[in-house]
Design a protein around this motif. Structure first.
Motif, short mmCIF file in Angstrom:
data_model
loop_
_atom_site.label_atom_id
_atom_site.label_comp_id
_atom_site.label_asym_id
_atom_site.label_seq_id
_atom_site.Cartn_x
_atom_site.Cartn_y
_atom_site.Cartn_z
N PHE A 197 0.83 -1.21 0.00
CA PHE A 197 0.00 0.00 0.00
C PHE A 197 0.87 1.26 0.00
CE2 PHE A 197 -2.84 -3.30 1.53
CZ PHE A 197 -3.94 -3.08 0.70
N TYR A 198 2.05 1.17 0.58
CA TYR A 198 2.97 2.31 0.51
C TYR A 198 3.41 2.53 -0.94
CZ TYR A 198 6.86 5.41 1.63
OH TYR A 198 7.72 6.49 1.69
N VAL A 199 3.65 1.42 -1.66
CA VAL A 199 4.01 1.52 -3.08
C VAL A 199 2.85 2.11 -3.88
CG1 VAL A 199 4.59 0.18 -5.14
CG2 VAL A 199 5.67 -0.38 -2.96
N LYS A 200 1.63 1.66 -3.58
CA LYS A 200 0.45 2.19 -4.27
C LYS A 200 0.33 3.69 -4.05
CE LYS A 200 -2.57 -1.90 -4.41
NZ LYS A 200 -2.83 -1.86 -5.87
N TYR A 201 0.58 4.12 -2.80
CA TYR A 201 0.48 5.55 -2.53
C TYR A 201 1.53 6.32 -3.33
CZ TYR A 201 0.91 10.13 -0.66
OH TYR A 201 0.98 11.49 -0.59
N THR A 202 2.75 5.81 -3.37
CA THR A 202 3.83 6.49 -4.10
C THR A 202 3.45 6.67 -5.57
OG1 THR A 202 5.48 5.55 -2.60
CG2 THR A 202 6.28 6.40 -4.70
N GLN A 203 2.87 5.62 -6.15
CA GLN A 203 2.43 5.70 -7.55
C GLN A 203 1.32 6.74 -7.71
OE1 GLN A 203 1.33 1.61 -8.07
NE2 GLN A 203 3.41 0.96 -8.66
N MET A 204 0.42 6.79 -6.74
CA MET A 204 -0.69 7.74 -6.81
C MET A 204 -0.18 9.18 -6.69
SD MET A 204 -4.23 7.74 -4.59
CE MET A 204 -3.35 7.53 -3.06
N GLU A 205 0.79 9.41 -5.82
CA GLU A 205 1.32 10.76 -5.64
C GLU A 205 2.06 11.24 -6.89
OE1 GLU A 205 4.75 11.93 -2.99
OE2 GLU A 205 3.08 12.63 -1.74
N LYS A 210 -1.25 16.56 -5.36
CA LYS A 210 -2.11 17.16 -4.34
C LYS A 210 -2.66 16.14 -3.36
CE LYS A 210 -3.56 21.15 -7.10
NZ LYS A 210 -4.72 21.89 -7.66
N VAL A 211 -2.47 14.85 -3.65
CA VAL A 211 -3.01 13.82 -2.77
C VAL A 211 -2.36 13.86 -1.39
CG1 VAL A 211 -1.37 11.98 -3.37
CG2 VAL A 211 -3.71 11.39 -2.72
N ILE A 212 -1.17 14.44 -1.30
CA ILE A 212 -0.48 14.55 -0.01
C ILE A 212 -1.30 15.35 0.99
CG2 ILE A 212 0.81 16.62 -0.66
CD1 ILE A 212 2.08 13.72 1.53
N VAL A 215 -3.33 13.08 2.96
CA VAL A 215 -2.53 12.34 3.93
C VAL A 215 -2.26 13.19 5.16
CG1 VAL A 215 -0.34 11.13 4.31
CG2 VAL A 215 -1.48 10.98 2.09
N TYR A 216 -1.99 14.48 4.95
CA TYR A 216 -1.80 15.38 6.09
C TYR A 216 -3.07 15.49 6.92
CZ TYR A 216 2.88 17.04 4.93
OH TYR A 216 4.23 17.11 4.72
N GLU A 217 -4.21 15.42 6.26
CA GLU A 217 -5.47 15.44 7.00
C GLU A 217 -5.60 14.18 7.86
OE1 GLU A 217 -9.26 16.27 8.49
OE2 GLU A 217 -7.68 17.55 7.64
#
Length: 253
Positions: A197-205, A210-212, A215-217
């Motif tokens: 899921f960390y890899v999926k997030y990296t690909q999404m970012e 702006k997806v970050i 994550v801050y939220e």
């Protein structure tokens, strides 16, 4: 199985060096500096008075007439020194045979039991958003080796593993799981499951920078002790810890 130490090298040398005793040979055998690509060295200065030749000549003559045993990879004469390189597979066999006693076969360390130091060694300190990797393995082996040496010396050693289990990097895996996890449980080694899921997030970012902000939220909710966020955080951390423990047990760390 033969244990290759100074005594073994001395006994082998004694077949060719007859002017001094095995004990004297053993006392002369040295362990070269770490940057020198040999395991043992024998200085020939002491033999010069018996052979009436220069140490360089003696070292070279010995090198020529010595028959290579099964446990040695090579013998080289460098100036007045005769150098011995042990086969890597022989070293591994010695490690597997001696285990925690390996390293104690060379010299006895003077134990500082009268005034031991108190030392903290931290390793491997992984992040809980992805699986352990070779860098962690290196840190575990170095940390445990250093710990064992200091304990053998007599120091009081505290082995500490600080898990980096909070912060924005952890929330990235959590956010990706919320997006694609569908409530699934791990179907593989659990720290690898979290890491996907960390890899999926990296690909999404990479596709949407702006997806970050989302994550801050999620991090803000964690800091405010939001029950749902904390539950997800604990669940994914526990998955990571379970996977880490499998690796620790395999390495006996």
């Amino acid at each position: 199985m033969i244990i290759i130490d100074k005594k073994a090298i001395a006994e082998y040398l004694s077949e060719y060096v007859t002017s001094i005793s095995v004990k004297e040979i053993k006392d002369l055998v040295e362990i070269p500096p770490p940057d020198f690509d040999f395991n043992y060295a024998f200085p020939c200065f002491h033999l010069a008075r018996f052979e009436h030749k220069s140490p360089n000549v003696i070292a070279n003559e010995l090198k020529i007439k010595m028959k290579l045993p099964d446990y040695l990879e090579s013998i080289e004469a460098t100036g007045p020194y005769l150098n011995f390189r042990v086969k890597p597979e022989q070293i591994l066999q010695n490690i597997f045979t001696l285990q925690e006693d390996y390293g104690k076969i060379y010299e006895k360390i003077s134990r500082a039991t009268s005034n031991p130091s108190r030392i903290v060694i931290e390793y491997p300190a992984p992040n809980t958003n992805k699986p352990l990797h070779f860098g962690h393995i290196r840190n575990m082996l170095l940390g445990r080796s250093l710990s064992n040496l200091l304990k053998y010396k007599g120091d009081k050693v505290f082995d500490v593993n600080l898990n980096n289990d909070r912060g924005i990097h952890i929330c990235k895996s959590m956010f990706a799981y919320e997006m694609w996890g569908d409530g699934r449980e791990p179907d593989k080694k659990s720290d690898h499951f979290v890491g996907e899921f960390y890899v999926k997030y990296t690909q999404m970012e990479q596709e949407d920078s702006k997806v970050i902000e989302k994550v801050y939220e999620l991090l803000r909710l964690w800091e405010e002790n939001d029950p749902q966020t904390k539950t997800l955080w604990k669940k994914m951390n526990n998955w990571a810890f379970k996977g880490f423990k499998e690796t620790y047990n395999t390495l006996k760390i």
